[in-house]
Design a protein around this motif. Structure first.
Motif, PDB file in Angstrom:
ATOM      1  N   LEU A 158       6.665 -32.735   6.224  1.00 63.25           N
ATOM      2  CA  LEU A 158       7.827 -32.014   6.360  1.00 63.25           C
ATOM      3  C   LEU A 158       8.160 -32.751   7.541  1.00 63.25           C
ATOM      4  CD1 LEU A 158       5.147 -28.616   7.347  1.00 63.25           C
ATOM      5  CD2 LEU A 158       6.849 -29.121   5.352  1.00 63.25           C
ATOM      6  N   PRO A 159       9.702 -32.278   8.436  1.00 63.04           N
ATOM      7  CA  PRO A 159      10.772 -32.959   9.619  1.00 63.04           C
ATOM      8  C   PRO A 159       9.239 -32.787  10.425  1.00 63.04           C
ATOM      9  CG  PRO A 159      11.596 -31.364   8.950  1.00 63.04           C
ATOM     10  CD  PRO A 159      10.474 -30.803   7.283  1.00 63.04           C
ATOM     11  N   THR A 160       9.395 -33.927  11.300  1.00 58.32           N
ATOM     12  CA  THR A 160       9.119 -33.947  12.712  1.00 58.32           C
ATOM     13  C   THR A 160       8.686 -32.792  13.516  1.00 58.32           C
ATOM     14  OG1 THR A 160       9.087 -36.447  12.273  1.00 58.32           O
ATOM     15  CG2 THR A 160       8.187 -35.487  14.116  1.00 58.32           C
ATOM     16  N   ASN A 161       9.608 -32.520  13.777  1.00 51.11           N
ATOM     17  CA  ASN A 161       9.657 -30.880  14.498  1.00 51.11           C
ATOM     18  C   ASN A 161       8.765 -29.406  13.494  1.00 51.11           C
ATOM     19  OD1 ASN A 161      11.837 -30.461  12.829  1.00 51.11           O
ATOM     20  ND2 ASN A 161      12.587 -28.755  14.244  1.00 51.11           N
ATOM     21  N   ILE A 162       9.111 -29.863  12.564  1.00 50.87           N
ATOM     22  CA  ILE A 162       8.039 -28.856  12.164  1.00 50.87           C
ATOM     23  C   ILE A 162       6.884 -28.864  11.717  1.00 50.87           C
ATOM     24  CG2 ILE A 162       8.131 -27.439  10.327  1.00 50.87           C
ATOM     25  CD1 ILE A 162      10.694 -26.575  11.046  1.00 50.87           C
ATOM     26  N   ALA A 163       6.418 -30.230  11.539  1.00 52.02           N
ATOM     27  CA  ALA A 163       4.698 -30.375  11.463  1.00 52.02           C
ATOM     28  C   ALA A 163       4.327 -30.882  13.530  1.00 52.02           C
ATOM     29  CB  ALA A 163       4.441 -31.836  10.950  1.00 52.02           C
ATOM     30  N   MET A 164       5.182 -30.751  13.953  1.00 51.94           N
ATOM     31  CA  MET A 164       4.699 -31.094  15.537  1.00 51.94           C
ATOM     32  C   MET A 164       4.456 -29.671  15.411  1.00 51.94           C
ATOM     33  SD  MET A 164       4.478 -32.624  17.969  1.00 51.94           S
ATOM     34  CE  MET A 164       5.268 -34.221  17.889  1.00 51.94           C
TER      35      MET A 164
END
Length: 267
Positions: A158-164
């Protein structure tokens, strides 16, 4: 061998592994982990198996580790004495298929709730489809634990901000199947009652192709993700060279010219 916590069936070149602890939302117990490792080994060694399908019974796919069976010191349970084997020095894999070393593709059919260690099949599966009832979240921080390999794998998918966001929101926010599809976490969302049927349709389509070519292609993609592009290209060509020497590599073009279905021998 017989299994207590999973179901294992082989038919039409497909090994179907079904988590079978619905009363515990298919949470991973030490016994379930042992049985899954055995099932993966059985499928990989069985010449009649060309692809694996993994799913769950009940309303959950897998709710992660069974917290009622985690030791007080939080250590992962192994059959061997502590730190006497190499896997104990690696990141704990729990129920994860041995995706780095096995050759046969794994298709995950997410039938419902999927969280914590259950996400491992979503991030390491070769193809992932989901029921329209599926939900995804990572509860680790909500129960006082660091999310380890699960969120690191999510951040590669996933995009980093979504995973975060998923990792830091914990149990307080769930991702529905439609959103998971939009983000590429799953490749298809189907009506709940058709999930297993659709999984086997996809598996049957893959099984129509040359099995050694499928495995070499899978390995080229999977192992190529861990190295720079140039090295990945060379590795992929090495797999191609190995397979081109097989009888199946000759059978494919021959069947095409003769306008017939190939007779794959897996050799």
């Amino acid at each position: 061998m017989g299994f207590e916590t999973i179901q294992y069936e082989v038919a039409d070149r497909v090994a179907t592994i079904t988590f079978n602890r619905p009363d515990r939302l298919n949470a991973l117990s030490p016994e379930m982990i042992r049985e899954l490792r055995q099932a993966y080994a059985d499928a990989e060694a069985d010449p009649d198996v060309w692809i694996l399908v993994v799913t769950g019974n009940g309303r959950a796919f897998c709710a992660g580790a069974d917290v009622t069976e985690i030791p007080a010191d939080g250590r992962v349970i192994y059959d061997e004495p502590y730190l006497t084997t190499y896997p104990q020095w690696e990141a704990p894999q729990e129920g994860t298929p041995p995706f780095r070393t096995m050759t046969k593709p794994v298709l995950a059919a997410v039938n419902g709730l999927c969280c914590g260690a259950g996400l491992d099949w979503v991030t390491t599966g070769d193809i992932v489809i989901a029921s329209d009832r599926a939900e995804f979240f990572d509860p680790h921080v909500s129960i006082g634990l660091v999310s380890g390999r699960e969120v690191v794998r999510l951040a590669r998918v996933l995009p980093t901000n979504i995973a975060m966001r998923m990792a830091l929101m914990g149990k307080h926010e769930r991702m529905p199947a439609k959103r998971a599809y939009e983000l590429g976490l799953v490749s298809e969302v189907v009506e709940h009652d058709r999930l297993l049927e659709r999984a086997h349709e996809i598996a049957a389509t893959i099984a129509r192709n040359a099995p050694l070519a499928v495995r070499g292609t899978r390995l080229a993609i999977r192992q190529g993700l861990d190295v720079p592009l140039r090295e990945a290209e060379i590795m992929a060509e090495a797999f191609r060279e190995r397979v081109v020497r097989t009888d199946d590599a000759k059978e494919g073009p021959r069947a095409f010219v003769e306008k017939r279905t190939p007779d794959w021998k897996c050799q």
